[in-house]
Enzyme design. Sequence first.
Site, PDB file in Angstrom:
ATOM      1  CE  LYS A 114      86.826  61.662  46.550  1.00 40.74           C
ATOM      2  NZ  LYS A 114      85.286  61.768  46.325  1.00 40.74           N
ATOM      3  CD  GLU A 153      89.701  50.169  56.824  1.00 39.46           C
ATOM      4  OE1 GLU A 153      90.199  51.336  56.739  1.00 39.46           O
ATOM      5  OE2 GLU A 153      88.879  49.755  57.199  1.00 39.46           O
ATOM      6  N   GLY A 191      84.421  57.421  45.217  1.00 44.88           N
ATOM      7  CA  GLY A 191      85.358  56.486  45.612  1.00 44.88           C
ATOM      8  C   GLY A 191      84.876  55.199  44.603  1.00 44.88           C
ATOM      9  NE  ARG A 192      78.628  54.592  46.304  1.00 47.42           N
ATOM     10  CZ  ARG A 192      78.860  55.687  47.332  1.00 47.42           C
ATOM     11  NH1 ARG A 192      79.882  55.619  47.923  1.00 47.42           N
ATOM     12  NH2 ARG A 192      77.793  56.556  47.688  1.00 47.42           N
ATOM     13  CD  GLU A 205      80.468  53.031  50.048  1.00 50.28           C
ATOM     14  OE1 GLU A 205      81.220  53.504  49.260  1.00 50.28           O
ATOM     15  OE2 GLU A 205      81.278  52.561  51.141  1.00 50.28           O
ATOM     16  CG  HIS A 212      77.227  22.687  40.600  1.00 53.85           C
ATOM     17  ND1 HIS A 212      76.741  21.220  40.257  1.00 53.85           N
ATOM     18  CD2 HIS A 212      77.474  22.972  39.485  1.00 53.85           C
ATOM     19  CE1 HIS A 212      76.651  21.200  38.935  1.00 53.85           C
ATOM     20  NE2 HIS A 212      77.063  22.177  38.432  1.00 53.85           N
ATOM     21  CE  LYS A 258      85.383  55.133  56.624  1.00 53.00           C
ATOM     22  NZ  LYS A 258      85.521  56.144  55.598  1.00 53.00           N
TER      23      LYS A 258
HETATM   24  O1  F6P Z   1      83.932  52.724  52.798  1.00 47.73           O
HETATM   25  C1  F6P Z   1      84.048  53.921  52.790  1.00 47.73           C
HETATM   26  C2  F6P Z   1      84.741  54.807  51.771  1.00 47.73           C
HETATM   27  O2  F6P Z   1      84.659  55.811  52.000  1.00 47.73           O
HETATM   28  C3  F6P Z   1      84.447  54.277  50.274  1.00 47.73           C
HETATM   29  O3  F6P Z   1      83.304  55.069  49.887  1.00 47.73           O
HETATM   30  C4  F6P Z   1      85.693  54.442  49.551  1.00 47.73           C
HETATM   31  O4  F6P Z   1      85.839  53.709  48.281  1.00 47.73           O
HETATM   32  C5  F6P Z   1      86.628  53.803  50.605  1.00 47.73           C
HETATM   33  O5  F6P Z   1      86.275  54.121  51.808  1.00 47.73           O
HETATM   34  C6  F6P Z   1      88.093  54.256  50.481  1.00 47.73           C
HETATM   35  O6  F6P Z   1      88.204  55.296  50.644  1.00 47.73           O
HETATM   36  P1  F6P Z   1      89.695  56.144  50.058  1.00 47.73           P
HETATM   37  O7  F6P Z   1      89.894  55.964  48.590  1.00 47.73           O
HETATM   38  O8  F6P Z   1      89.639  57.624  50.421  1.00 47.73           O
HETATM   39  O9  F6P Z   1      90.742  55.397  50.907  1.00 47.73           O
END
Ligand code: F6P
Length: 543
Positions: free
Chosen positions: A210, A216, A271-272, A357, A388, A508
């Site tokens: 987003k 990452e 995002g979620r 979240e 199990h 972060k």
């Molecule tokens: O973990 C925090 C967060 O902002 C989530 O809410 C989101 O889904 C994820 O990081 C990834 O964010 P982006 O789509 O901006 O890379």
Amino acid sequence: MADNSKSLTNLPEWKALEAHYAKVGKTHLRELFAADPKRGEKFAVEAAGIYFDYSKHRVTSGTVNHLCDLAEASGLRGRIEAMFTGEKINLTEGRAVLHTALRTPKGATVTVDGENVVPHVHAVLEKMEKFSEKVRTGEWKGHTGKAIRNIVNIGIGGSDLGPVMAYEALKSYSQRGLTFRFVSNVDGADFAEAVLDLDPAETLVIVASKTFTTQETMTNAETARDWALKALKDRAAIAKHFVAVSTNAARVSEFGIDTANMFGFWDWVGGRYSMFSAIGLSTMIAIGPKHFREMLAGAHEMDEHYRTAPFEENIPALMGLLGIWNNNFLGAQAIAVLPYEQYLKRFPAYLQQLTMESNGKRVTLDGRAVDYQTSQIYWGEPGTNGQHSFYQLIHQGTKLIPCDFIAFSKTAHALGRHHDLLMANVFAQAEALAFGKTADELKKEGVKDWLVPHKTFEGNRPSTTMLLDELTPEALGRLVALYEHSVFTQGAVWQIGPFDQWGVELGKALAGRIAPELEAAAEPELRHDSSTNALIRRYRGRR
Ligand code: F6P
């Protein structure tokens, strides 16, 4: 000064629930079922293709009425309308919350800042469809002229969990000639393993973010770019092998991806809550545009149900309210999500982000610290595997863990007895949890006295059983929307904001400070606590 009279626990409807709990809270499910032979049908609702049996919760019709009164007093009805009509209910980020608009049919009107967003949603969907078809048919060629055979989605959180869950869930609908991989972790092993057997000339990388700033994802995307360029040896190859899904066009083009190959979405998609947006591009390539549209239609059906049904017949509202009853009155701090459907193996992981979240918050929207529990802890595994593993604790441990059982009448693989056995297990587990086995029953069976306490099942463990016909794209859309709206229901009652996630920011920021300290050639001056300093020194000395 904060107005405490509006605090949840001061509401008369909350107090009524407390009084009600004192009266009925200890009643055993055995008594509740014995008192009403029709309980199993009475405490079940069917809507939007989901049969929702909540009779095995420790509730009476009085409980349901009290919970619905609480929802009314919390202004849930108004909050639902505010969400659906694009009010900026994400207060701390000043945003509307309109994942429901992503599945609104063409021709509808949903306005944000005076603009109808529905045509934009459909324009992106159409762009996704054209692109997906090109990839699926082999018309989209890589830099060397080879067709694409592998799709690697790079993203994390909502830009990974929804897509990977949906891909796994709908694998039986996917184009089997295409290979899908999902890379999320900044641990290099994730990328290295994902591409180990892939030819860059036949691989399309979707960078899904987003913000297009997430550490990452950007690290993995840069590594993927290096990996592709090393083999293809021409920067022009990026245009054929990299596409982006983002709200940040400037960053996408800075990365080197042509914005013609960017699929956009908007700040009003969290995002979620984004798997039905362009973030679902990998899903659409896998299952095709028609099935993707069916998934949207299923979610929309659940949206309409949530928006219009009275709370006592409203599945997402009931699910959310039962969670509140279990959490805030019965003291159950966790929920086990137990799909009896192997294809839903990533559904619990997806729900972890959606629920925790969203509602893992400790202050109300107006900044007061809450004096009650908020989100439960969600976890789970598909049945029967979990049986199990950790079910022992649910049956006989000291913690109360309500369960969400999710099952389907039909299977994609009708192999011998498999499906009947699977279903026998899900029904049996819910029955065992609710009714248990008494010492008397064991004694009558001739169990030795000393073994009786070990073999006794107290029962009275609440569960919901959701029975759907078949795991189709439509059914998946309905299920996801159900949990989204259950989360919303709880957020409204708890007076918290489910749509921000400030809690992930501190980690972060600190990682951003520590990374250069790990990478510095000369011993850096460390100003952390003594534990963090020692760990950093030890790592630097041994890596
Ligand atoms: O973990 C925090 C967060 O902002 C989530 O809410 C989101 O889904 C994820 O990081 C990834 O964010 P982006 O789509 O901006 O890379």
